[in-house]
Enzyme design. Structure first.
Site, mmCIF file in Angstrom:
data_model
loop_
_atom_site.group_PDB
_atom_site.id
_atom_site.type_symbol
_atom_site.label_atom_id
_atom_site.label_comp_id
_atom_site.label_asym_id
_atom_site.label_seq_id
_atom_site.Cartn_x
_atom_site.Cartn_y
_atom_site.Cartn_z
ATOM 1 N N ASP A 1 33.140 47.508 25.293
ATOM 2 C CA ASP A 1 34.307 47.916 26.072
ATOM 3 C C ASP A 1 34.847 49.254 25.560
ATOM 4 O O ASP A 1 35.154 49.396 24.366
ATOM 5 C CB ASP A 1 35.387 46.842 25.956
ATOM 6 C CG ASP A 1 36.624 47.181 26.749
ATOM 7 O OD1 ASP A 1 36.704 46.781 27.915
ATOM 8 O OD2 ASP A 1 37.509 47.872 26.191
ATOM 9 N N SER B 1 42.119 44.723 32.174
ATOM 10 C CA SER B 1 42.686 45.415 31.017
ATOM 11 C C SER B 1 43.967 44.713 30.549
ATOM 12 O O SER B 1 43.924 43.535 30.220
ATOM 13 C CB SER B 1 42.923 46.890 31.347
ATOM 14 O OG SER B 1 43.249 47.622 30.187
ATOM 15 N N HIS C 1 35.089 49.764 31.205
ATOM 16 C CA HIS C 1 36.353 49.062 31.008
ATOM 17 C C HIS C 1 36.916 48.767 32.393
ATOM 18 O O HIS C 1 37.328 49.671 33.101
ATOM 19 C CB HIS C 1 37.328 49.920 30.199
ATOM 20 C CG HIS C 1 38.641 49.235 29.916
ATOM 21 N ND1 HIS C 1 38.734 48.144 29.086
ATOM 22 C CD2 HIS C 1 39.908 49.486 30.362
ATOM 23 C CE1 HIS C 1 40.014 47.758 29.017
ATOM 24 N NE2 HIS C 1 40.728 48.552 29.785
#
Length: 397
Positions: free
Chosen positions: A275, A178, A343
């Site tokens: 995502d 991330s 994610h």
């Protein structure tokens, strides 16, 4: 607050009990925090002024000379108000963070759960600056201070690790998830400069390929967010210099799609084509869906309308288009672009390497990354479009 004499034994009992439990049958690995005590000498502070920190689990056997560094993720703050809020949370202060971290997935020390990197020195860099470890500025209004020192935090942790063995590494992998995956793009080239010239140094970004795309209201929501982030935290000076020198809008070099071609270190991109962070905050942010027409679709892709699915297929097409040159011409690059609504897939054991992990062509993420790092095969995996992949773990927050 430190545990009292009465609380300390209870804490030890808790840690012992936690260590005996693991969803896949082995013992959990809990690793203690290391605070970088001399970080202040180079001006490295978290948002609230606390010292930066990391967690290190030593390698062993054949992996004792190899290093894997994992940037922690956790979003960003791009204005003073949100950064003050962050400074008073675990995302902006090592005082407020957990002092023990669970190492799983790519950080596991179990060969059956992490076959290629289990015996390496594995490090988790704690995230407390709100700018993907790349800011260098200070906010001081006379009564309150915010330290935007992510770049210094990165440097202080590396300098602390070099004499602990990183400086003589034979193999190294810089990774992150991330906001930490974005940090991998931002620091990959710099990381290589710290290590021996004969070391095998590569980088991996998990869910960090954030796109410069318009949302469903045709607004540049992510672009505007990042432009404010770069300006507030003084990031432009730490973006890829070849990219910024070649761009009319140098602040946009925070987007990997613009900076990737300037990264010469071998790079692996792990990302979902759908995502969920980019779906929920870039493509369909709340500001572009005031009446909540997308709420059910966000919670469960099976409830998306035909039109909404078409929009989501457009997100996939945009990502594959941004990766086209990398896919076609990067001889040392690797990719695993699956079609799961997820994610971050490298830190969770069930998505990294487990009996029912997501696969493309019958290869798990862990196998694909390992094959790429060790040169066992070329890995440029692109999944078919949703909903074709039955191996997916759809991780809707």
């Amino acid at each position: 607050m430190s545990p009292t004499a009465v609380e300390a034994p209870l804490l030890l009992l808790f840690l012992l009990a936690a260590a005996l439990l693991c969803p896949l049958g082995g013992a959990r690995l809990l690793v203690e925090m290391t605070v970088v005590r001399n970080a202040s000498s180079i001006g490295a502070f978290c948002l609230d002024g606390s010292l930066p920190a990391y967690h290190l689990d030593r390698g062993f056997g054949a992996g004792a000379g190899n290093w894997l560094l994992q940037f922690e993720g956790g979003g960003w703050c791009n204005d003073v108000k949100s950064c003050f809020e962050r400074a008073n949370s675990r995302r902006g202060s090592t005082h407020l963070m957990t002092k023990w971290e669970d190492f799983s997935g790519i950080l596991s020390n179990n060969a059956s759960l992490n076959p290629d990197f289990y015996n390496w020195n594995r490090v988790k860099l704690r995230y407390c600056d709100g700018a993907s470890f790349a800011g260098d500025a200070l906010f001081d209004n006379g009564t309150s201070v915010l330290h935007f020192k992510g770049q210094k935090i990165w440097e202080s942790i590396i300098l602390d690790l070099l004499p602990k063995g990183l400086g003589t590494a034979r193999k190294a992998l810089l990774s992150g998830c991330s906001a930490g995956g974005l940090a991998t793009f931002l620091h990959c080239e710099n990381f290589t400069n710290y290590l021996p010239r004969n070391a095998s140094v590569k980088c991996l970004s998990d869910a960090g390929f954030f796109l410069d795309l318009r949302d469903i209201g045709l607004n540049h929501t992510m672009r505007n967010f990042y432009k404010d982030l770069v300006a507030l935290q003084g990031m432009e000076q730490n973006l890829n210099k070849n990219c910024t020198a070649s761009s009319y809008f140098p602040e946009l070099c925070i987007f990997p799609q613009y900076s990737l071609k300037y990264i010469t270190t071998p790079f692996f991109i792990l990302n979902s084509a759908y995502d969920v962070f980019q779906f929920h905050h870039g493509l369909v942010p709340p500001s572009a869906d005031l009446h909540g027409h997308w709420n059910h679709c966000k919670l469960n892709p099976a409830e998306c309308s035909e039109l909404q699915i078409q929009v989501l297929q457009g997100l996939r097409i945009s990502m594959l288009s941004a990766l086209r040159l990398f896919h076609e011409y990067s001889s040392r690059g690797g990719m695993f672009i699956n079609s799961c609504f997820a994610h971050c897939q490298s830190e969770s054991q069930d998505t990294w390497f487990a009996p029912d992990s997501p696969t493309i062509d019958n290869k798990t993420i862990a196998e694909s990354v390992g094959d790429w790092y060790f040169g066992r095969r070329n890995v440029k995996e692109i999944d078919c479009a949703y909903p074709c992949d039955s191996s997916c773990h759809n991780l809707i927050p």
